[in-house]
Write a protein that holds these residues in place. Structure first.
Motif, PDB file in Angstrom:
ATOM      1  N   ALA A 176       0.825  -1.205   0.000  1.00  0.00           N
ATOM      2  CA  ALA A 176       0.000   0.000   0.000  1.00  0.00           C
ATOM      3  C   ALA A 176       0.861   1.257   0.000  1.00  0.00           C
ATOM      4  CB  ALA A 176      -0.928  -0.012   1.207  1.00  0.00           C
ATOM      5  N   ARG A 177       1.948   1.224   0.752  1.00  0.00           N
ATOM      6  CA  ARG A 177       2.821   2.390   0.804  1.00  0.00           C
ATOM      7  C   ARG A 177       3.527   2.598  -0.537  1.00  0.00           C
ATOM      8  NH1 ARG A 177       5.134   5.587   4.732  1.00  0.00           N
ATOM      9  NH2 ARG A 177       7.131   6.499   4.131  1.00  0.00           N
ATOM     10  N   CYS A 178       3.955   1.514  -1.151  1.00  0.00           N
ATOM     11  CA  CYS A 178       4.630   1.628  -2.440  1.00  0.00           C
ATOM     12  C   CYS A 178       3.696   2.161  -3.520  1.00  0.00           C
ATOM     13  CB  CYS A 178       5.187   0.269  -2.864  1.00  0.00           C
ATOM     14  SG  CYS A 178       6.673  -0.224  -1.972  1.00  0.00           S
ATOM     15  N   GLN A 179       2.426   1.878  -3.404  1.00  0.00           N
ATOM     16  CA  GLN A 179       1.472   2.368  -4.393  1.00  0.00           C
ATOM     17  C   GLN A 179       1.380   3.891  -4.394  1.00  0.00           C
ATOM     18  OE1 GLN A 179      -1.901  -0.050  -3.142  1.00  0.00           O
ATOM     19  NE2 GLN A 179      -1.780  -1.263  -5.005  1.00  0.00           N
ATOM     20  N   GLN A 180       1.866   4.512  -3.331  1.00  0.00           N
ATOM     21  CA  GLN A 180       1.862   5.964  -3.258  1.00  0.00           C
ATOM     22  C   GLN A 180       3.080   6.572  -3.945  1.00  0.00           C
ATOM     23  OE1 GLN A 180       1.581   6.996   0.891  1.00  0.00           O
ATOM     24  NE2 GLN A 180      -0.114   5.606   1.257  1.00  0.00           N
ATOM     25  N   TYR A 181       4.091   5.746  -4.258  1.00  0.00           N
ATOM     26  CA  TYR A 181       5.326   6.254  -4.838  1.00  0.00           C
ATOM     27  C   TYR A 181       5.150   6.489  -6.323  1.00  0.00           C
ATOM     28  CZ  TYR A 181       7.657   4.424  -0.617  1.00  0.00           C
ATOM     29  OH  TYR A 181       8.036   4.145   0.657  1.00  0.00           O
ATOM     30  N   GLU A 182       5.658   7.610  -6.810  1.00  0.00           N
ATOM     31  CA  GLU A 182       5.612   7.884  -8.248  1.00  0.00           C
ATOM     32  C   GLU A 182       6.415   6.844  -9.018  1.00  0.00           C
ATOM     33  OE1 GLU A 182       6.852  11.790  -9.118  1.00  0.00           O
ATOM     34  OE2 GLU A 182       5.284  12.790  -7.972  1.00  0.00           O
TER      35      GLU A 182
ATOM     36  N   ASP B 103       4.692   3.603 -10.348  1.00  0.00           N
ATOM     37  CA  ASP B 103       3.551   3.700 -11.257  1.00  0.00           C
ATOM     38  C   ASP B 103       3.555   2.608 -12.321  1.00  0.00           C
ATOM     39  OD1 ASP B 103       2.555   5.842  -9.915  1.00  0.00           O
ATOM     40  OD2 ASP B 103       3.245   7.352 -11.343  1.00  0.00           O
TER      41      ASP B 103
ATOM     42  N   GLU C 289       1.289   5.856  11.542  1.00  0.00           N
ATOM     43  CA  GLU C 289       1.726   7.064  10.858  1.00  0.00           C
ATOM     44  C   GLU C 289       3.099   7.433  11.395  1.00  0.00           C
ATOM     45  OE1 GLU C 289      -0.039  11.473   9.666  1.00  0.00           O
ATOM     46  OE2 GLU C 289      -1.213  10.094  10.902  1.00  0.00           O
TER      47      GLU C 289
END
Length: 206
Positions: free
Chosen positions: A129-135, A138, A185
């Motif tokens: 989930a955290r990696c999905q936030q990384y550009e 993509d 967090e």
């Protein structure tokens, strides 16, 4: 002796964010990609090439400790030189000021400087989930692809760590504090981690 904190981390666990926020909270220097940038400038090489030489973990049969003669095929000589210079640079950074250093097997290389050694990890679902936030993630369209990439990067980090130590990367016995960031967090953890670090160094100096 300077206060030195080393952070080893699973990919996607937020270890880099932990390191940066902790350095800011403690008023310490922070080193991550700056290490490769510094080496690239010193050796007049491309930073990406230097980063790959440091991170790929391909030289497991070559001794890289200070005071040892290095004998290697010419194909690997430049990569070996990079890794040796990296050790020297880490020691220079640690001697210059209080600092937080992320990755680069700094926990082993700087063991003689009595660093506080942290290991940051998380459950796979959290890391995905955290990696999905990384550009930069993509191009990895599915959680399964991300999971494979996380495992690949962590295996590479473990292999790189074995070049410097027989201790298994991620083994809790090799660290002073292991931090599970699953569902948390990171910025809310930092005041507690900073307090822990301050107490740890105060006790070491008594």
């Amino acid at each position: 002796m300077n206060r030195i904190i080393t952070i080893s981390r699973e990919f996607g666990s937020g270890g880099r964010e932990v390191g940066k926020r902790l350095a800011d909270a403690l008023g310490c220097a922070y080193y991550d990609s700056e290490i490769e940038a510094g080496l690239a400038r010193q050796m007049n090489l491309d930073q990406g090439y230097v980063a790959r030489a440091i991170g790929n973990g391909i030289l497991t049969s070559i001794p890289l400790h200070f005071g040892r003669t290095i004998s290697s095929p010419s194909l690997y000589k430049q990569q070996v030189d990079i890794l040796v210079e990296k050790q020297k640079l880490l020691k220079e950074l640690a001697a210059a000021s209080d600092c937080v250093i992320v990755g680069r097997a700094a926990d082993v290389i700087l063991s003689g400087d009595a660093p506080l050694k942290l290991f940051v990890y998380a459950d796979m679902d959290h890391k995905v989930a955290r990696c999905q936030q990384y550009e930069e993630a993509d191009h990895l369209s599915s959680p399964r692809q991300l999971e494979r990439e996380i495992k690949r990067v962590d295996a590479r980090r473990a292999q790189y760590h074995r070049m410097f130590s027989d201790m298994r990367w991620g083994d809790k016995t090799g660290y002073h504090l292991c931090i599970n960031t699953t569902g948390l967090e990171i910025k809310q953890l930092i005041p507690h981690l900073a307090g822990y670090a301050k107490t740890w160094f105060e006790l070491r100096r008594k």
